[in-house]
Scaffold this motif. Structure first.
Motif, PDB file in Angstrom:
ATOM      1  N   LYS A   8      -4.755  -5.467   1.430  1.00 28.42           N
ATOM      2  CA  LYS A   8      -3.538  -5.509   0.612  1.00 28.42           C
ATOM      3  C   LYS A   8      -3.882  -5.874  -0.834  1.00 28.42           C
ATOM      4  CE  LYS A   8       0.915  -7.727   0.118  1.00 28.42           C
ATOM      5  NZ  LYS A   8       1.808  -8.783   0.547  1.00 28.42           N
ATOM      6  N   ASN A   9      -4.682  -6.905  -1.011  1.00 27.74           N
ATOM      7  CA  ASN A   9      -5.077  -7.319  -2.363  1.00 27.74           C
ATOM      8  C   ASN A   9      -5.866  -6.232  -3.073  1.00 27.74           C
ATOM      9  OD1 ASN A   9      -3.846  -9.834  -2.179  1.00 27.74           O
ATOM     10  ND2 ASN A   9      -5.705 -10.866  -1.504  1.00 27.74           N
ATOM     11  N   GLU A  12      -3.367  -3.500  -4.079  1.00 28.79           N
ATOM     12  CA  GLU A  12      -2.436  -3.915  -5.124  1.00 28.79           C
ATOM     13  C   GLU A  12      -3.118  -4.254  -6.450  1.00 28.79           C
ATOM     14  OE1 GLU A  12       1.320  -5.764  -2.708  1.00 28.79           O
ATOM     15  OE2 GLU A  12      -0.320  -7.127  -3.143  1.00 28.79           O
ATOM     16  N   ILE A  16      -4.278   0.824  -6.629  1.00 31.21           N
ATOM     17  CA  ILE A  16      -3.020   1.332  -7.175  1.00 31.21           C
ATOM     18  C   ILE A  16      -3.022   1.303  -8.706  1.00 31.21           C
ATOM     19  CG2 ILE A  16      -0.519   0.941  -7.313  1.00 31.21           C
ATOM     20  CD1 ILE A  16      -0.659   0.124  -4.304  1.00 31.21           C
ATOM     21  N   ARG A  51      -1.425   7.536  -4.222  1.00 32.05           N
ATOM     22  CA  ARG A  51      -0.649   6.354  -4.604  1.00 32.05           C
ATOM     23  C   ARG A  51       0.448   6.085  -3.580  1.00 32.05           C
ATOM     24  NH1 ARG A  51       2.636   6.650 -10.043  1.00 32.05           N
ATOM     25  NH2 ARG A  51       3.701   8.152  -8.735  1.00 32.05           N
ATOM     26  N   CYS A  54      -1.066   4.603  -0.530  1.00 30.13           N
ATOM     27  CA  CYS A  54      -1.422   3.193  -0.762  1.00 30.13           C
ATOM     28  C   CYS A  54      -0.199   2.292  -0.634  1.00 30.13           C
ATOM     29  CB  CYS A  54      -2.061   3.013  -2.139  1.00 30.13           C
ATOM     30  SG  CYS A  54      -3.711   3.711  -2.277  1.00 30.13           S
ATOM     31  N   PHE A  55       0.913   2.713  -1.229  1.00 33.79           N
ATOM     32  CA  PHE A  55       2.146   1.938  -1.106  1.00 33.79           C
ATOM     33  C   PHE A  55       2.586   1.853   0.354  1.00 33.79           C
ATOM     34  CE2 PHE A  55       3.116   2.951  -5.725  1.00 33.79           C
ATOM     35  CZ  PHE A  55       2.997   1.634  -6.154  1.00 33.79           C
ATOM     36  N   VAL A  58       0.477  -0.763   2.116  1.00 30.52           N
ATOM     37  CA  VAL A  58       0.913  -2.117   1.739  1.00 30.52           C
ATOM     38  C   VAL A  58       2.191  -2.481   2.502  1.00 30.52           C
ATOM     39  CG1 VAL A  58       1.806  -3.542  -0.150  1.00 30.52           C
ATOM     40  CG2 VAL A  58      -0.214  -2.109  -0.519  1.00 30.52           C
ATOM     41  N   GLU A  59       3.126  -1.549   2.592  1.00 30.80           N
ATOM     42  CA  GLU A  59       4.366  -1.806   3.332  1.00 30.80           C
ATOM     43  C   GLU A  59       4.081  -2.061   4.811  1.00 30.80           C
ATOM     44  OE1 GLU A  59       7.604  -2.372   2.462  1.00 30.80           O
ATOM     45  OE2 GLU A  59       6.607  -2.528   0.518  1.00 30.80           O
ATOM     46  N   ASN A  62       2.840  -5.516   5.053  1.00 34.50           N
ATOM     47  CA  ASN A  62       3.942  -6.463   4.852  1.00 34.50           C
ATOM     48  C   ASN A  62       4.823  -6.593   6.096  1.00 34.50           C
ATOM     49  OD1 ASN A  62       3.207  -7.119   2.230  1.00 34.50           O
ATOM     50  ND2 ASN A  62       4.542  -5.589   1.309  1.00 34.50           N
TER      51      ASN A  62
END
Length: 86
Positions: A8-9, A12, A16, A51, A54-55, A58-59, A62
């Motif tokens: 994630k890090n 982000e 990204i 991109r 990648c989002f 991350v979701e 999360n």
């Protein structure tokens, strides 16, 4: 720190922002030329898809829907790609 947190890090803080910078640079080149070549359009589409993916990753992290093994594999792939890029 777990590999999901590392992934994630990495996404982000590195991947990204790098993709967004590359997209912005390509837009500037296209704007100066007043039109885009077929290759530029393909590159732009590919970067936008990356991109978006990648989002999505991350979701998924999360929502706690990614296991450590998958995160480890993705992190290794992304770090390898980043190293080859440099």
């Amino acid at each position: 720190m777990s590999n999901t947190e590392k992934l994630k890090n990495f996404l982000e803080l590195e991947v990204i922002p790098d993709l967004e910078a590359a997209i912005d640079e390509l837009f500037e080149v296209i704007d100066k030329a007043k039109s885009a070549t077929k290759e530029q359009k393909e590159d732009l589409e590919e970067m936008r898809e990356m991109r978006t993916e990648c989002f999505s990753i991350v979701e998924e992290i999360n929502r706690d829907e990614m296991d450590e093994e998958e995160a480890t594999e993705l992190l290794a792939e992304l770090m390898e790609m980043k190293t080859e890029e440099s």
